[in-house]
Write an enzyme that holds these catalytic residues in place. Structure first.
Site, PDB file in Angstrom:
ATOM      1  CD  GLU A 189      -2.995   2.176  -2.323  1.00 27.41           C
ATOM      2  OE1 GLU A 189      -3.193   1.294  -1.461  1.00 27.41           O
ATOM      3  OE2 GLU A 189      -1.959   2.711  -2.701  1.00 27.41           O
ATOM      4  N   GLY A 202       3.487   0.339  -2.010  1.00 31.65           N
ATOM      5  CA  GLY A 202       4.097  -1.136  -1.542  1.00 31.65           C
ATOM      6  C   GLY A 202       3.440  -2.309  -1.902  1.00 31.65           C
ATOM      7  N   GLY A 224      -3.039   3.668   4.702  1.00 32.22           N
ATOM      8  CA  GLY A 224      -1.731   3.658   4.985  1.00 32.22           C
ATOM      9  C   GLY A 224      -0.669   4.167   3.993  1.00 32.22           C
ATOM     10  N   GLY A 256      -3.368  -2.710   2.318  1.00 33.03           N
ATOM     11  CA  GLY A 256      -2.346  -2.958   3.247  1.00 33.03           C
ATOM     12  C   GLY A 256      -2.472  -3.339   4.506  1.00 33.03           C
TER      13      GLY A 256
HETATM   14  C1  5RP Z   1      -0.522  -0.397  -0.858  1.00 29.34           C
HETATM   15  C2  5RP Z   1      -0.053   0.770   0.041  1.00 29.34           C
HETATM   16  C3  5RP Z   1      -0.035   0.529   1.268  1.00 29.34           C
HETATM   17  O1  5RP Z   1      -0.680   1.752   1.980  1.00 29.34           O
HETATM   18  C4  5RP Z   1       1.486   0.839   1.959  1.00 29.34           C
HETATM   19  O2  5RP Z   1       2.099  -0.127   1.270  1.00 29.34           O
HETATM   20  C5  5RP Z   1       1.718   0.560   3.280  1.00 29.34           C
HETATM   21  O3  5RP Z   1       1.220  -0.654   3.634  1.00 29.34           O
HETATM   22  P1  5RP Z   1       1.318  -1.211   5.112  1.00 29.34           P
HETATM   23  O4  5RP Z   1       0.188  -0.567   5.950  1.00 29.34           O
HETATM   24  O5  5RP Z   1       1.121  -2.750   4.978  1.00 29.34           O
HETATM   25  O6  5RP Z   1       2.634  -0.934   5.717  1.00 29.34           O
HETATM   26  O7  5RP Z   1       0.303   1.759  -0.621  1.00 29.34           O
HETATM   27  O8  5RP Z   1      -0.126  -0.039  -2.217  1.00 29.34           O
END
Ligand code: 5RP
Length: 218
Positions: free
Chosen positions: A103, A96, A82, A29
């Protein structure tokens, strides 16, 4: 500080938690990308990284950081990533970016999960952000029906296939009062590969970028 500056500040702060001479788990992310850029500055002090997605592996390699297969790693002291939402109990919604399965695997192996976010991600109750769920494609309709029975409203993430060749259902309208319980229930639905609740294995430390600077919660 803007939201991006808060993300970058949290990523910078995470570098202090990186042990010398070790392999580091790296998330996915925009916030994790800031961390990779910081990690590149101390790459001579680490023994490589385990990536939680193809995108992260590509970015690590572009910085000259060796990417190591998790199967060849005995000891992973730290995982930095994140989150889409996080509570004061350090329960999270993740996925997201669609990388939730890898992860969760890397987080399971790591001794310490360090979450880095900007302050917009800190919430009282999880669920305003639609909960991502990775699903085997042939189970899509069955899983959607089961999720509806749990009170959620699943929506197929359009034009998206995960690194593992699966689809994502984003589940709306969940007020997640007991994240451990819901994560456990979702784990039992056949066809779900991974749900985006990280509560059974929560973060150990949150480095929260705020307008006043980085706050540490644990
Ligand atoms: C990806 C994730 C990310 O950690 C999450 O979507 C946060 O993203 P960002 O740092 O762009 O806000 O879980 O699968």
């Amino acid at each position: 500080m803007t939201q991006d500056e808060q993300k970058r500040a949290a990523a910078e702060a995470a570098i202090k938690h990186v042990p010398i001479g070790c392999i580091i788990g790296v998330g996915t992310g925009s916030t994790a990308n800031y961390f990779i850029d910081e990690l590149a500055k101390i790459k001579h002090k680490i023994n490589g990284a385990v990536a939680s997605s193809d995108a992260t592996a590509k970015r690590l390699k572009s910085h000259g950081i060796e990417v190591i297969d998790l199967n060849n790693v005995d000891d992973l002291p730290v995982y930095v990533d994140g989150a889409d939402e996080i509570t004061e109990h350090l329960h999270m919604i993740k996925g997201g970016g669609g990388a939730l399965t890898r992860e969760k695997i890397v987080a399971a192996v790591a001794k310490k999960f360090i979450c880095i976010t900007d302050e917009t991600k800190l919430v009282n109750i999880l669920g305003n952000f639609p909960l991502p769920i990775e699903v085997i494609p042939m189970a899509r309709s069955y899983v959607a029906r089961e999720i509806t029975l749990l009170g959620g409203q699943p929506a197929l993430r359009q034009n998206f296939i995960t690194d593992n060749g699966n689809i994502i259902l984003d589940v709306h309208n969940l007020q997640i009062l007991n994240p451990v319980e819901l994560e456990t229930k979702l784990n039992q639905i056949t066809g779900i590969v991974t749900n985006g609740l990280f509560a059974r294995r929560a973060a150990d430390i949150l480095l929260l970028g705020t307008v006043e600077g980085v706050k540490t919660m644990s």
